[in-house]
Enzyme design. Structure first.
Site, short mmCIF file in Angstrom:
data_model
loop_
_atom_site.label_atom_id
_atom_site.label_comp_id
_atom_site.label_asym_id
_atom_site.label_seq_id
_atom_site.Cartn_x
_atom_site.Cartn_y
_atom_site.Cartn_z
N ASP A 199 0.36 6.45 13.79
CA ASP A 199 -0.32 5.88 12.64
C ASP A 199 0.77 5.33 11.71
OD1 ASP A 199 -2.31 5.41 10.64
OD2 ASP A 199 -1.70 7.29 9.68
N ASP A 201 0.32 4.27 7.79
CA ASP A 201 0.28 4.76 6.41
C ASP A 201 0.37 6.28 6.35
OD1 ASP A 201 -0.27 2.21 4.88
OD2 ASP A 201 -1.92 2.17 6.33
N GLU A 208 0.31 4.68 1.11
CA GLU A 208 -0.76 3.89 1.68
C GLU A 208 -0.62 2.44 1.21
OE1 GLU A 208 -3.36 4.98 3.67
OE2 GLU A 208 -2.55 7.03 3.76
N ARG A 244 -12.71 -1.19 -0.06
CA ARG A 244 -11.38 -1.29 -0.65
C ARG A 244 -10.82 -2.69 -0.54
NH1 ARG A 244 -8.36 3.30 2.50
NH2 ARG A 244 -10.05 2.91 4.00
N SER A 287 -2.97 1.25 13.55
CA SER A 287 -3.17 1.44 12.12
C SER A 287 -4.53 0.94 11.66
CB SER A 287 -2.06 0.70 11.35
OG SER A 287 -2.30 0.74 9.96
N GLY A 288 -5.07 1.65 10.68
CA GLY A 288 -6.25 1.16 9.97
C GLY A 288 -5.86 0.20 8.87
N LYS A 332 -9.17 3.12 17.03
CA LYS A 332 -7.82 3.62 17.27
C LYS A 332 -7.72 4.26 18.66
CE LYS A 332 -5.70 4.37 12.78
NZ LYS A 332 -4.84 5.29 12.03
N ASP A 355 -2.35 11.27 10.45
CA ASP A 355 -2.61 12.21 9.35
C ASP A 355 -4.04 12.20 8.85
OD1 ASP A 355 -2.38 10.65 6.24
OD2 ASP A 355 -2.22 9.53 8.11
#
Length: 416
Positions: A199, A201, A208, A244, A287-288, A332, A355
């Site tokens: 991952d 962030d 982040e 967001r 990654s998101g 993911k 995480d």
């Protein structure tokens, strides 16, 4: 008259006996050679070497040898004389005791590696781990140090207990002593890992990215609350991501370059990646976050692959929308499977590190899923959890010693 086969009378075979010789004292060259040369000369009947184990701890040697031979009283008498000769020649202590000659044919049992990590590792952590292991019927067969920097770590080889039992019992020890305890089943699968996905962030980099972008839009507090809830698993990831991203509408695209230039890698990130690449691993990120950040990062680090979301841009500004399929929790896991398939690597030979709650499917799909400074819901469900500030501690969970890391990556300073 018919011939009858004559069955020969049974011949009495001499009873086989066993003995354990233990050599201890200051280590020096030639001790092992002296012991085995003496055993070779311990006639008139030959002895067979059944088992050998040796360890040197801060210059102090402990060498154990199990041998078998015929005639228990005579064998022990001969070996006591041998022990005296070796002690006189080396100046070390040599003891002899009877051992079962069949002891080497013990029933196979499942073994696990228990890795205890901390900075430092207090005695209470090792004592607690040992009690917990014994409490679930486990036995510690060996202990070795894996690293002394940037974290101290020890590996305990344990037999006689199951993975779930060990993880449950040792989780309490970790919480009480402030250390990390990881459990892995021993065997070829542990050293057969060939691909790792990280991952980004709060794992590969500190912080982040979306929070940094929101700060530039004047919406930091609002977005930080949504991010925290999403990472804790309290909100659907895709829904929270779109909410967001929407607040970023109107930001000039140049802001992405500013944020990327200020990214700070997690300590140990470069060491982890360089070491695994030198060992033949395929390394990548899932990654998101956003491709405008992750693709240049992957290129800088020389990674094999990267997957992330793409922010929509129009007329040099962010629109507040996304382009293409969203890389969410399920996405993911799909990305991990896709990368593994592209390189012909089975999922059981992969490692995933993350995480947040959106990493859980990926962590569970991998052969080894590691929660790194993760939210409680992630720590509870991952195969292993690390709460150290150094990403290269992942190498110790994989069973690599600090010396092996230094050998594999000459660019690593002995001090980190």
């Amino acid at each position: 008259m018919t011939d009858r086969a004559t069955v020969p009378a049974p011949i009495d075979q001499p009873a086989t006996a066993g003995a354990l010789l233990t050599v201890s004292g200051p280590d020096r060259p030639g001790v092992t050679a002296a012991l085995f040369a003496a055993l070779q000369a311990a006639g008139p009947e030959p002895v067979e070497v059944v088992d050998v184990e040796q360890v040197v701890v801060h210059g102090q040697l402990v060498l154990g040898v199990v041998v078998a031979g015929s005639g228990a009283p005579d064998l022990l008498t001969r070996l006591h004389r041998t022990a005296g000769d070796v002690a006189a020649a080396t100046g070390l202590q040599v003891s002899v005791e009877a051992a079962s000659a069949g002891q080497q044919h013990t029933e196979r049992t499942v073994r696990h590696h228990v890795i205890v990590l901390g900075r430092p590792v207090p005695p209470a952590a090792v004592a607690g781990a040992a009690r917990a292991i014994a409490g679930v019927g486990g036995n510690i067969e060996a202990i070795r140090r894996l690293s002394d920097y940037p974290v101290t770590s020890f590996e305990l080889t344990v037999s006689g207990a199951g993975s779930t039992q060990l993880r449950t019992a040792l989780a309490t020890v970790a919480a009480e002593t402030g250390t990390d305890v990881a459990v892995e089943q021993a065997g070829l699968s542990r050293r057969s890992k060939r691909l790792i996905v990280l991952d980004v962030d709060s794992t590969l980099v500190r912080g982040e990215v979306i929070d940094e972008l929101a700060a530039r839009a004047g919406r930091a507090a609002e977005v930080a609350r949504i991010t925290a809830a999403a990472m804790n698993g309290e909100l659907d990831f895709e829904e929270s991501l779109r909410a967001r991203v929407a607040v970023l509408a109107g930001l000039p695209v140049g802001v992405l370059d500013e944020v990327r230039e200020h990214l700070v890698l997690t300590p140990g990130a470069r060491t982890l990646i360089r070491t695994l690449q030198r060992l033949g691993f395929r390394c990548g990120i899932v990654s998101g976050g956003f491709t405008q950040i992750t693709d240049p990062l992957a290129e800088t680090l020389g990674l094999d692959f990267a997957a992330a979301n793409t922010l929509e841009v129009a007329d040099g500004k962010l629109t507040g929308g996304l382009v293409g399929e969203v890389v969410d929790r399920a996405g993911k896991a799909r990305a991990l499977a896709r990368f593994a398939a592209e390189h012909g690597i089975p999922l059981e030979q992969t490692v995933a590190v993350g995480d947040g709650a959106n990493d859980l499917d990926m962590l569970n799909a991998a052969g080894l899923g590691i929660a790194f400074n993760a939210k409680p819901v992630v720590r509870e469900q991952a195969h292993a959890a690390l709460n150290q500030p150094y990403l290269d501690a992942v190498l110790q969970v994989l069973g690599f010693t600090r010396d092996e890391v230094l050998d594999a990556d000459p660019g690593v300073s002995p001090l980190g």
